[in-house]
Design a protein around this motif. Structure first.
Motif, PDB file in Angstrom:
ATOM      1  N   UNK A   1       0.841  -1.192   0.000  1.00  0.00           N
ATOM      2  CA  UNK A   1       0.000   0.000   0.000  1.00  0.00           C
ATOM      3  C   UNK A   1       0.877   1.244   0.000  1.00  0.00           C
ATOM      4  N   UNK A   2       0.513   2.209  -0.838  1.00  0.00           N
ATOM      5  CA  UNK A   2       1.233   3.477  -0.897  1.00  0.00           C
ATOM      6  C   UNK A   2       0.312   4.571  -0.358  1.00  0.00           C
ATOM      7  N   UNK A   3       0.834   5.387   0.560  1.00  0.00           N
ATOM      8  CA  UNK A   3       0.056   6.418   1.236  1.00  0.00           C
ATOM      9  C   UNK A   3       0.642   7.802   0.981  1.00  0.00           C
ATOM     10  N   UNK A   4      -0.208   8.820   1.019  1.00  0.00           N
ATOM     11  CA  UNK A   4       0.242  10.167   1.321  1.00  0.00           C
ATOM     12  C   UNK A   4       0.564  10.210   2.810  1.00  0.00           C
ATOM     13  N   UNK A   5       1.642  10.893   3.171  1.00  0.00           N
ATOM     14  CA  UNK A   5       2.108  10.888   4.558  1.00  0.00           C
ATOM     15  C   UNK A   5       0.983  11.234   5.540  1.00  0.00           C
ATOM     16  N   UNK A   6       0.169  12.225   5.187  1.00  0.00           N
ATOM     17  CA  UNK A   6      -0.877  12.678   6.102  1.00  0.00           C
ATOM     18  C   UNK A   6      -1.838  11.553   6.460  1.00  0.00           C
ATOM     19  N   UNK A   7      -2.251  10.775   5.464  1.00  0.00           N
ATOM     20  CA  UNK A   7      -3.214   9.710   5.737  1.00  0.00           C
ATOM     21  C   UNK A   7      -2.571   8.544   6.465  1.00  0.00           C
ATOM     22  N   UNK A   8      -1.302   8.300   6.223  1.00  0.00           N
ATOM     23  CA  UNK A   8      -0.599   7.261   6.974  1.00  0.00           C
ATOM     24  C   UNK A   8      -0.599   7.600   8.468  1.00  0.00           C
ATOM     25  N   UNK A   9      -0.247   8.842   8.778  1.00  0.00           N
ATOM     26  CA  UNK A   9      -0.212   9.253  10.181  1.00  0.00           C
ATOM     27  C   UNK A   9      -1.602   9.164  10.812  1.00  0.00           C
TER      28      UNK A   9
ATOM     29  N   UNK B   1      -5.578   6.884  14.522  1.00  0.00           N
ATOM     30  CA  UNK B   1      -6.924   6.399  14.818  1.00  0.00           C
ATOM     31  C   UNK B   1      -6.862   4.982  15.373  1.00  0.00           C
ATOM     32  N   UNK B   2      -6.064   4.129  14.752  1.00  0.00           N
ATOM     33  CA  UNK B   2      -5.948   2.747  15.230  1.00  0.00           C
ATOM     34  C   UNK B   2      -5.442   2.713  16.672  1.00  0.00           C
ATOM     35  N   UNK B   3      -4.422   3.523  16.977  1.00  0.00           N
ATOM     36  CA  UNK B   3      -3.864   3.530  18.331  1.00  0.00           C
ATOM     37  C   UNK B   3      -4.886   4.035  19.345  1.00  0.00           C
ATOM     38  N   UNK B   4      -5.597   5.110  18.990  1.00  0.00           N
ATOM     39  CA  UNK B   4      -6.596   5.666  19.903  1.00  0.00           C
ATOM     40  C   UNK B   4      -7.748   4.684  20.133  1.00  0.00           C
ATOM     41  N   UNK B   5      -8.218   4.060  19.066  1.00  0.00           N
ATOM     42  CA  UNK B   5      -9.326   3.115  19.190  1.00  0.00           C
ATOM     43  C   UNK B   5      -8.936   1.955  20.097  1.00  0.00           C
ATOM     44  N   UNK B   6      -7.767   1.380  19.863  1.00  0.00           N
ATOM     45  CA  UNK B   6      -7.370   0.221  20.656  1.00  0.00           C
ATOM     46  C   UNK B   6      -7.105   0.602  22.108  1.00  0.00           C
ATOM     47  N   UNK B   7      -6.609   1.824  22.338  1.00  0.00           N
ATOM     48  CA  UNK B   7      -6.411   2.263  23.721  1.00  0.00           C
ATOM     49  C   UNK B   7      -7.751   2.396  24.438  1.00  0.00           C
TER      50      UNK B   7
ATOM     51  N   UNK C   1      -9.646  12.005   8.575  1.00  0.00           N
ATOM     52  CA  UNK C   1      -8.999  13.171   9.174  1.00  0.00           C
ATOM     53  C   UNK C   1      -9.801  13.699  10.357  1.00  0.00           C
ATOM     54  N   UNK C   2     -11.129  13.765  10.214  1.00  0.00           N
ATOM     55  CA  UNK C   2     -11.963  14.257  11.305  1.00  0.00           C
ATOM     56  C   UNK C   2     -11.944  13.297  12.486  1.00  0.00           C
TER      57      UNK C   2
ATOM     58  N   UNK D   1      -8.012  12.609  19.060  1.00  0.00           N
ATOM     59  CA  UNK D   1      -6.885  13.305  19.672  1.00  0.00           C
ATOM     60  C   UNK D   1      -7.360  14.298  20.731  1.00  0.00           C
ATOM     61  N   UNK D   2      -8.501  14.938  20.494  1.00  0.00           N
ATOM     62  CA  UNK D   2      -8.979  15.989  21.395  1.00  0.00           C
ATOM     63  C   UNK D   2      -9.765  15.446  22.587  1.00  0.00           C
ATOM     64  N   UNK D   3     -10.062  14.145  22.598  1.00  0.00           N
ATOM     65  CA  UNK D   3     -10.834  13.566  23.702  1.00  0.00           C
ATOM     66  C   UNK D   3      -9.913  13.156  24.847  1.00  0.00           C
ATOM     67  N   UNK D   4     -10.225  13.558  26.068  1.00  0.00           N
ATOM     68  CA  UNK D   4      -9.443  13.058  27.210  1.00  0.00           C
ATOM     69  C   UNK D   4      -9.527  11.539  27.285  1.00  0.00           C
TER      70      UNK D   4
END
Length: 698
Positions: A128-136, A141-147, A303-304, A310-313
């Motif tokens: 898979x090839x990504x634009x850097x922004x979407x990779x990040x 999102x994956x890290x936040x969801x799993x946390x 992106x949203x 990110x903004x949620x405690x």
């Protein structure tokens, strides 16, 4: 492959043919300036243009293996473009893939290691090839969801069980019967840091979450109640969510609704900073709330979702509501589809099943969480009476929104699918179910089997207009002098303006006009052309003016419906808000009246001077995408010829489920409708794989 300089000339020709966009060409030129100009740089320049092209089509990445085998389907190109591609690049697929991967790994503009802190504009991860922004964003999102899904909140089970019994007055689960998934959803969300409640229209998502909020408020038991916020991607969806929750809470307790603040758009919640892609709230400046409910989550793009998480405690409870079978977001990503993979298979473990039974008395079916080997497993067909009691992958189809691994069991344990529609029990529900199951023959039969008019001259639940022209759409929109219908009804309310300038009387009249406008809407599959939003808006406006129903005088005139096309926090309007222009007392003797645009916010009104709104479109017709989060008494779906195959099952399903009482299909030919039902929306993403990798589960 020719060198990069010659390739740019080819890309320019593709741009002139409309096969790629101007931003795709610009990004290729930017990449060309950073890579060697010989043969080794050409693949990178080409793939830079195509990854940009895929982003505009809603994908977060470019799957290289699929590009070499199925370029036409992936890129959405017409046959002549595919012929040009084949003639220009005649290598065997696997040889071409190996050459591309080698070139990308050797390129200075490609991060082949997936470093979070890298600065290269492109990231290669596997194939898979990504634009850097979407990779990040995907990794974030994956890290936040799993946390969040790994966090289990403490529950006073005795108190919760007592309260739940007062909130749900249905009889207990009968032997052999399916569980009450609404009660299950409340129990699961009560102890989850992140929970997902998905289901089709009328399955009771807001009904369920209202009871969950009542449960949370009652469990506070004299302590400070939780700070609860409601949000949705659009102003219309936010207003509907607030109204639905408020009405439901009023039936559960007179004081509960007072603890729920006004619903906001996600942009307003996060705090748009004009002229930037940044928000006021982020990890350094988090939101101050305890519970966040996000409705219409299928519309939330990658992106949203990244910005929101990110903004949620960390200790905020997040509840996502949405129909996983609806259209994905306009922008890149299909986050809800990724998260709801295999939601119908109810992967609740023994611990969750025991907890749910203790709280609700509902016994969950013994279903093992899906593994990778189950990615293409079959799902049972729904019983005829259980509308929407089936998954998007009915039959043997794989979920179209993701490719790769199944969802991790931890996420499945906190995802509940509501399965029985309490609203769509008639022809509209049968049509939606047939479309969602991919049964084109049955869908067409349902449409053809219902008369176009009922005996009392009101619109029948379904009507079908084939071999149609745009004039057929306009006729439906104009209604008839003797029977009304279409936009004629709201214009008749508009003409019955009360005498005097009493604000209470005028506000009641304005609400009636806005309510009448929402009883009918034309939905388009495309934006441009005679069948698109632009062409149909002009045609409808012209015929209503000729018939004397509108009195058009310049750009702004009373009765003009408008849709906001750009966020303007200073005015309190956001992309997707729909309002009506009304003549209103100015309060100044020298100007007895002025034109203001009125928006409905639940049962309340808000207005903005028409002259202050710069970014608006006329809104007699709107795209199906923009209609998400809305409901109309009578929805008309206009389907033009579709030679490029852009109309999909999800678009048709979403259009149908916007209708409450009546749905009309107006199509050039029947095969446009049936072909769309057989065509799935597929969003390429690596989010599902990232979730499994971070979960550490097999």
């Amino acid at each position: 492959m020719s060198d990069a300089t010659v390739l740019l000339q080819t890309l320019q020709q593709w741009r002139e043919q409309g096969w790629i966009g101007p931003l795709d060409l610009a990004f290729a030129r930017f990449t060309h300036a950073l890579v060697p100009s010989g043969d080794e740089g050409a693949p990178v320049v080409l793939l830079a243009a195509l990854v940009s092209h895929l982003e505009a089509r809603g994908h977060t990445c470019l799957p290289l293996d699929e590009l070499v085998t199925s370029p036409a389907e992936l890129l959405g190109w017409p046959s002549e473009a595919v012929q040009a591609w084949t003639l220009w690049n005649a290598q065997a697929p696997q040889a071409l893939l190996r050459a591309w991967l080698a070139a990308l790994k050797a390129s200075p503009v490609v991060d082949a290691g997936g470093r979070v802190a890298g600065h290269e504009p492109l990231v290669l991860h596997g194939q898979r090839l990504y634009l850097r922004r979407y990779w990040r964003q995907e990794r974030a999102v994956a890290a936040q969801v799993m946390a969040r899904v790994s966090r289990q909140l403490p529950v006073d089970e005795t108190a919760a069980r007592t309260i739940l019994r007062t909130l749900f007055d249905e009889a207990g689960q009968q032997p052999g019967a399916a569980p009450d998934w609404q009660q299950v959803a409340c129990a699961v969300a009560l102890r989850a840091g992140l929970s997902i409640i998905t289901g089709g229209p009328g399955t009771g998502k807001t009904y369920t979450v209202a009871r969950l909020l009542a449960l949370l408020l009652r469990l506070a038991d004299g302590a400070a109640p939780p700070r609860i916020t409601l949000a949705a991607p659009t102003g219309k969806a936010a207003a509907r969510l607030r109204q639905s929750i408020e009405q439901a809470l009023l039936t559960l307790g007179p004081d509960l609704a007072h603890h729920i603040g006004p619903a906001r758009t996600l942009h307003a919640l996060l705090g748009v900073q004009p002229g930037t892609r940044r928000f006021r709230h982020d990890a350094a400046h988090p939101l101050e709330l305890d519970v966040l409910v996000v409705d219409e989550a299928s519309m939330v793009h990658l992106e949203m979702m990244s910005a929101l998480l990110e903004a949620l405690p960390p200790d905020t409870r997040l509840i996502l509501l949405g129909d996983k079978d609806q259209l994905a977001s306009v922008e890149a990503g299909a986050v809800l589809g990724d998260l709801c993979r295999h939601a119908d298979q109810a992967g609740h473990d023994q611990d969750t099943a025991g907890y749910v039974e203790r709280l609700t008395g509902q016994r969950l079916p013994a279903v093992a969480p899906p593994t990778r080997a189950m990615a293409a497993s079959t799902a049972p067909r729904p019983a005829q009476g259980d509308l929407f009691d089936h998954s998007i992958n009915a039959g043997t189809e794989e979920h179209p929104a993701v490719d790769g691994a199944a969802a991790p069991p931890a996420l499945l344990r906190q995802t509940v699918m509501l399965r029985r529609s309490r609203r769509f029990g008639g022809p509209i529900g049968q049509l939606a179910m047939a479309v969602n199951a991919g049964d084109a023959d049955r869908a067409l039969a349902v449409l053809q089997g219902v008369a176009t008019m009922s005996s009392d001259h009101s619109p029948a639940p379904l009507s079908l207009h084939l071999s149609a022209t745009t004039e057929d759409v306009v006729r439906l929109a104009a209604g008839t002098a003797d029977q009304g219908g279409g936009y004629r009804d709201y214009l008749q309310h508009l003409a019955c303006r009360p005498g005097g300038d009493g604000l209470d009387t005028l506000n009641a009249w304005a609400l009636q006009v806005l309510d009448a406008f929402d009883r009918f809407r034309v939905l388009c599959a495309v934006r441009e052309g005679p069948w698109g939003v632009t062409g149909l808006n002009q045609a409808i406006e012209d015929v209503l003016t000729r018939q004397g129903l509108l009195r058009k005088a310049g750009e702004w005139y009373e009765g003009r419906p408008v849709m906001i096309t750009r966020n303007d926090p200073s005015l309190g309007v956001f992309n997707g808000d729909v309002g009506l222009v009304l003549r209103w007392p100015s309060g100044a003797p020298e100007r007895p009246s002025t034109l203001r645009v009125f928006f409905k916010d639940g049962g309340q009104l808000r207005s903005v001077p028409a002259g202050r709104l710069a970014d608006v479109d006329t809104a007699f017709a709107m795209t199906v995408h923009k209609s998400q989060g809305s409901e109309f008494g009578h929805a008309v779906l206009a389907l033009p010829d579709d030679r490029r195959g852009t109309i999909t099952r999800e678009l048709v399903y979403t259009g149908i489920t916007r209708a409450r009482q009546a749905f009309s299909l107006v199509a050039v030919r029947a095969d446009v409708f049936t072909a769309a039902i057989g065509r799935r929306t597929r969003r390429h993403s690596g989010l599902a794989d990232a979730l499994v990798q971070l979960s550490g589960e097999p």
